[in-house]
Design an enzyme around this catalytic site. Structure first.
Site, mmCIF file in Angstrom:
data_model
loop_
_atom_site.group_PDB
_atom_site.id
_atom_site.type_symbol
_atom_site.label_atom_id
_atom_site.label_comp_id
_atom_site.label_asym_id
_atom_site.label_seq_id
_atom_site.Cartn_x
_atom_site.Cartn_y
_atom_site.Cartn_z
ATOM 1 N N GLY A 97 -25.932 -0.890 5.154
ATOM 2 C CA GLY A 97 -24.776 -1.781 5.120
ATOM 3 C C GLY A 97 -23.532 -0.950 5.318
ATOM 4 C CE LYS B 269 -3.855 0.267 2.677
ATOM 5 N NZ LYS B 269 -4.483 0.341 4.011
ATOM 6 C CB CYS C 70 -19.539 2.876 9.505
ATOM 7 S SG CYS C 70 -18.075 3.353 8.605
HETATM 8 C C1 UGA Z 1 -21.456 6.466 7.920
HETATM 9 C C2 UGA Z 1 -21.853 7.817 8.517
HETATM 10 O O1 UGA Z 1 -22.839 8.451 7.696
HETATM 11 C C3 UGA Z 1 -20.640 8.755 8.673
HETATM 12 O O2 UGA Z 1 -21.039 9.944 9.331
HETATM 13 C C4 UGA Z 1 -19.586 8.030 9.509
HETATM 14 O O3 UGA Z 1 -18.411 8.813 9.645
HETATM 15 C C5 UGA Z 1 -19.220 6.725 8.838
HETATM 16 O O4 UGA Z 1 -20.407 5.904 8.721
HETATM 17 C C6 UGA Z 1 -18.178 6.035 9.699
HETATM 18 O O5 UGA Z 1 -18.488 5.723 10.853
HETATM 19 O O6 UGA Z 1 -17.031 5.934 9.274
HETATM 20 P P1 UGA Z 1 -21.004 5.543 5.435
HETATM 21 O O7 UGA Z 1 -20.983 4.182 6.059
HETATM 22 O O8 UGA Z 1 -19.938 5.930 4.486
HETATM 23 O O9 UGA Z 1 -20.992 6.688 6.587
HETATM 24 O O10 UGA Z 1 -22.380 5.637 4.634
HETATM 25 P P2 UGA Z 1 -23.796 6.341 4.776
HETATM 26 O O11 UGA Z 1 -23.951 7.305 3.660
HETATM 27 O O12 UGA Z 1 -24.044 6.844 6.129
HETATM 28 O O13 UGA Z 1 -24.763 5.103 4.471
HETATM 29 C C7 UGA Z 1 -24.768 3.940 5.308
HETATM 30 C C8 UGA Z 1 -25.826 2.945 4.841
HETATM 31 O O14 UGA Z 1 -27.135 3.431 5.124
HETATM 32 C C9 UGA Z 1 -25.810 2.673 3.322
HETATM 33 O O15 UGA Z 1 -25.984 1.284 3.122
HETATM 34 C C10 UGA Z 1 -27.016 3.427 2.797
HETATM 35 O O16 UGA Z 1 -27.566 2.873 1.626
HETATM 36 C C11 UGA Z 1 -27.983 3.313 3.980
HETATM 37 N N1 UGA Z 1 -29.003 4.384 4.034
HETATM 38 C C12 UGA Z 1 -28.643 5.675 4.249
HETATM 39 C C13 UGA Z 1 -30.349 4.053 3.896
HETATM 40 O O17 UGA Z 1 -30.724 2.882 3.718
HETATM 41 N N2 UGA Z 1 -31.290 5.053 3.995
HETATM 42 C C14 UGA Z 1 -30.953 6.348 4.204
HETATM 43 O O18 UGA Z 1 -31.862 7.201 4.287
HETATM 44 C C15 UGA Z 1 -29.602 6.674 4.327
#
Ligand code: UGA
Length: 433
Positions: free
Chosen positions: A257, A35, A260
């Site tokens: 999913g 990496k 996180c």
């Molecule tokens: C998430 C958090 O949003 C970040 O603030 C945090 O820093 C990050 O985890 C982490 O802990 O590192 P992320 O996992 O990149 O970020 O993605 P998100 O955009 O939050 O989406 C998470 C999941 O929720 C996805 O599968 C998405 O499809 C789902 N989701 C999101 C829904 O099913 N409905 C919604 O209304 C929003």
């Protein structure tokens, strides 16, 4: 300021590149030689919009460098960020072995006062563990402070989230550490909340758990909408217009999913239990989330009956759009559930096929979404990639053996599906038969 980042994964690399862009001198450390070699050549080993350009520019300008040695990486640093992974153990508990290992290495190599910052998502009271390890490994007379500065970066928009955060949380137990971290974050001009270390650690777990709860809540309401004949999109809009609730994270679908939410919700349940509290609410959040995968299969069965020998095309493999990350992706659960039912599976994704085929080498993968439709009995929208919204429905219908779309992300318009003559099912907006 001189900064060291230990762990050059998604969080570490974004943090390092962004701090360098703000004018700091940053050394990113990782124990993966391959990496580090590829980063030195300007190649980022995962997909994050804008990151490769940022890494290259700052590397060329000498503000960002890479090494595999913690000793070398922290030598000149005033602040050391720990950004290593904290995956789930089979019990759901967070595996802190990488945090403990790098803490020992940092302690052994401390050559003067530094602030050691937990950036990785960790259960409350991990700061105490890190401090104990540092005390046990550092040479007599060398001072340090531990701090917690959780990240709130979303994959796919991580640079924007870093540069324009809703808030910066700084958990410290000393004035000196707090003023160093305040100076570091000052250029962002963001709201900053100073807390103690344990509160900062809890803010991170509670934030992710609350967002996951919002998703499971709206998914539960969507299931009621289906039973009652209401429309979840309208219900979510109506709820979200209340400023106290807010419109975001109320998109019903196949469930959350990623690397996180699933991990952090179960780690939060676990640490709560360890502290003496059974977090039933979050246990239910997980249960609802698992149920959303199953309901998509049940929707398929309600149209097709037994799925054995039926050809099902999955549109989308990544856990969300604009990433090739498939960790805890709903697509993985769907493949397993469909395999149990002996369905024939085809899969499409704009960028995640290479990652997915490492776990499932024997699926039929297609680069063209229309190819997976040929002779298929159903298509399932698993990821909300915008391109699926604009598929040529007439063309799809002519290609399919049975014109059924199960829309796990509520991407398509039910009225249009009806007009085009599709059988259609989505989450919380009824079925068209
Ligand atoms: C998430 C958090 O949003 C970040 O603030 C945090 O820093 C990050 O985890 C982490 O802990 O590192 P992320 O996992 O990149 O970020 O993605 P998100 O955009 O939050 O989406 C998470 C999941 O929720 C996805 O599968 C998405 O499809 C789902 N989701 C999101 C829904 O099913 N409905 C919604 O209304 C929003």
């Amino acid at each position: 300021m001189n900064i060291s980042i230990i762990g050059s994964g998604h969080v570490g690399l974004v943090t390092g590149a962004c701090f360098a862009e703000l004018g700091n001198k940053v050394v990113c450390v990782d124990n993966d030689e391959k990496k580090i070699r590829s980063l030195k050549r300007g190649k980022v080993p995962f997909y994050e919009p804008g990151l490769e350009e940022l890494v290259r520019a700052n590397y060329e300008q000498g503000r960002l460098s890479f090494t595999t040695s913690i000793r070398e990486g922290i030598r000149d640093a005033e602040v050391v960020f720990i950004c290593v992974g904290t995956p789930s153990l089979p019990s759901g508990e967070a595996d802190l072995s990488a945090i403990e290992k790098v803490s020992r290495e940092i302690g052994k190599n401390l050559n003067g006062y530094k602030v050691i910052v937990e950036k990785s998502t960790v259960p409350v009271k991990t700061g105490e563990r890190v401090e104990k390890i540092l005390k046990g490994t550092a040479k007599e007379g060398i001072n340090f402070d531990v701090a917690s500065n959780p990240e709130f970066l979303r994959e796919g928009s991580a640079i924007k989230d870093f540069m324009h955060p809703d808030r910066v949380i700084i958990g410290v137990n000393s004035r000196k550490a707090s003023s160093i971290l305040l100076e570091l974050y000052e250029p962002l001009n963001a709201p900053i909340l100073i807390t103690d270390i344990k509160s900062a650690e809890l803010i991170k777990h509670a934030s992710n758990a609350f967002l996951a709860l919002k998703i499971s809540f709206i998914n539960a309401v969507a299931n009621i909408c289906d039973l009652a004949g209401a429309d979840i999109k309208k219900v979510a809009k109506g709820i979200g217009l209340d400023k106290r609730i807010g419109e975001s994270f109320l998109n019903a679908g196949i469930g959350y999913g990623g690397s996180c939410f699933p991990k952090d919700v179960s780690a939060f349940i676990h640490i709560a239990k360890e502290l003496g509290y059974t977090f039933h609410l979050l246990e239910e959040v997980e249960k609802i989330n698992r149920g959303q995968r199953v309901r998509v299969i049940e929707d398929l069965e309600s149209f097709l009956g037994n799925l054995e020998g039926k050809t099902i095309g999955l549109l989308g493999l990544s856990f969300k759009p604009f990433t090739d990350d498939i960790r805890e992706s709903p697509a993985i659960d769907l493949v397993n559930l469909l395999r149990e039912r002996k369905a024939i599976i085809r899969a499409h994704d704009p960028v995640a096929i290479p990652n997915f085929s490492r776990i499932f080498p024997n699926l039929s993968y297609f680069e063209d979404p229309y190819k997976i439709a040929e002779g298929a009995h159903a298509l399932v929208i698993v990821t909300d990639w915008p391109e699926y919204r604009y598929l040529n429905l007439k063309k799809l219908k002519n290609l399919m053996a049975y014109p059924l779309i199960v829309d796990g992300r509520n991407l398509l318009d039910p009225q249009r599906m009806k007009e085009t003559g599709f059988y259609y099912s989505s989450i919380g907006r009824g079925k068209i038969r």
